[in-house]
Design a protein around this motif. Structure first.
Motif, PDB file in Angstrom:
ATOM      1  N   THR A   1     -10.761  -3.239  -1.443  1.00  0.00           N
ATOM      2  CA  THR A   1      -9.321  -3.369  -0.830  1.00  0.00           C
ATOM      3  C   THR A   1      -8.823  -2.697  -1.971  1.00  0.00           C
ATOM      4  O   THR A   1      -8.870  -3.979  -3.108  1.00  0.00           O
TER       5      THR A   1
ATOM      6  N   SER B   1      -6.114  -3.633  -4.904  1.00  0.00           N
ATOM      7  CA  SER B   1      -4.666  -4.363  -5.243  1.00  0.00           C
ATOM      8  C   SER B   1      -3.848  -4.066  -4.506  1.00  0.00           C
ATOM      9  O   SER B   1      -3.160  -3.250  -5.360  1.00  0.00           O
ATOM     10  N   ARG B   2      -2.842  -5.208  -5.403  1.00  0.00           N
ATOM     11  CA  ARG B   2      -1.337  -4.763  -4.391  1.00  0.00           C
ATOM     12  C   ARG B   2      -0.893  -3.760  -5.875  1.00  0.00           C
ATOM     13  O   ARG B   2      -0.400  -2.585  -5.470  1.00  0.00           O
ATOM     14  N   ALA B   3      -1.263  -4.333  -6.805  1.00  0.00           N
ATOM     15  CA  ALA B   3      -1.062  -3.729  -8.358  1.00  0.00           C
ATOM     16  C   ALA B   3      -1.124  -1.958  -8.237  1.00  0.00           C
ATOM     17  O   ALA B   3      -0.441  -1.227  -8.428  1.00  0.00           O
TER      18      ALA B   3
ATOM     19  N   LEU C   1      -2.513  -0.612  -4.974  1.00  0.00           N
ATOM     20  CA  LEU C   1      -2.012   0.713  -4.363  1.00  0.00           C
ATOM     21  C   LEU C   1      -0.888   1.116  -4.692  1.00  0.00           C
ATOM     22  O   LEU C   1      -0.349   2.249  -4.585  1.00  0.00           O
ATOM     23  N   ARG C   2       0.442   0.310  -5.668  1.00  0.00           N
ATOM     24  CA  ARG C   2       1.564   0.730  -6.411  1.00  0.00           C
ATOM     25  C   ARG C   2       1.427   1.631  -7.022  1.00  0.00           C
ATOM     26  O   ARG C   2       2.165   2.618  -7.152  1.00  0.00           O
TER      27      ARG C   2
ATOM     28  N   ASP D   1      -0.450   1.468   2.268  1.00  0.00           N
ATOM     29  CA  ASP D   1      -1.162   0.613   2.219  1.00  0.00           C
ATOM     30  C   ASP D   1      -1.833   0.173   3.675  1.00  0.00           C
ATOM     31  O   ASP D   1      -2.071  -1.022   4.014  1.00  0.00           O
TER      32      ASP D   1
ATOM     33  N   ASP E   1      -0.128   5.208  -5.592  1.00  0.00           N
ATOM     34  CA  ASP E   1       1.497   5.714  -4.326  1.00  0.00           C
ATOM     35  C   ASP E   1       2.072   6.451  -5.590  1.00  0.00           C
ATOM     36  O   ASP E   1       2.214   7.402  -5.154  1.00  0.00           O
TER      37      ASP E   1
END
Length: 197
Positions: free
Chosen positions: A85, A87-89, A91-92, A42, A95
């Motif tokens: 950017t 999304s958080r989903a 990014l997970r 992130d 990773d």
């Protein structure tokens, strides 16, 4: 070998809050030498490094597909350029894809390092915490930490890389705990595992 403990918390036995590992999961410590990118996904630097690693090969694209990253090539190019950017989903997912690919890519080097030319690698095991267990229910023969020299890491590393916790549990028992003799059950749930990889 004796039967396995099915209820790790029964009678007050507990693993450390820092390392509540069933023995096979302790081999998850292999994640440390396999990590690679130090910056979190992130952060600008971490995202760029993760994506550079993933987009450098067909296997990386496969890992992203498996992780559920379904974006256009344009979006994929825009992420490290900071035009967009994730999304958080996502990014997970990035990773997860990175860790999956990295695990598969380091298997050979980890096996070579841990097998150490047939000399193996010493593993230090700290038993589960019985301080809250009444005397009549305490497992006998668990004095303190034990050291074992593990010479064959191939199957352990391969099952770790595949993410198969059940098979990893079996391999850890066969290759590591079996050398502890009849009191191996006291180390089935570890409060600490250390080895230099």
């Amino acid at each position: 070998m004796p039967y396995r403990s099915l209820e790790s918390g029964k009678y007050g036995m507990r693993a450390s809050a820092l390392a509540p590992w069933r023995h096979g999961r302790a081999a998850g410590r292999l994640d440390e030498p396999a990590d690679g990118v130090a910056s979190p996904v992130d952060t600008e630097r971490g995202l760029a490094a993760h994506l550079r690693y993933l987009t450098a090969s067909g296997a990386g694209y496969e890992a992203m597909d498996t992780a559920g990253i379904a974006v256009t090539p344009r979006t994929l190019a825009a992420w490290p350029a900071e035009d967009r950017t994730p999304s958080r989903a996502n990014l997970r997912r990035i990773d997860a894809a990175y860790r999956d690919l990295r695990r598969r890519n380091v298997v050979r080097s980890l096996i070579r390092r841990l097998n150490n030319g047939g000399r193996g690698t010493r593993v230090e095991l700290h038993p589960h915490d019985q301080s809250g267990v009444r005397d009549q229910h305490r497992r006998a023969g668990v004095a303190g930490h034990r050291s074992v020299n593990v010479r064959r890491w191939d199957a352990i590393v391969r099952t770790w890389a595949a993410g198969d916790e059940r098979a990893l549990d079996e391999e850890w028992t066969d290759e590591v705990l079996a050398d502890l003799g009849s009191d191996w059950g006291g180390y089935e749930y570890a409060t600490g595992v250390g080895f230099a990889a």
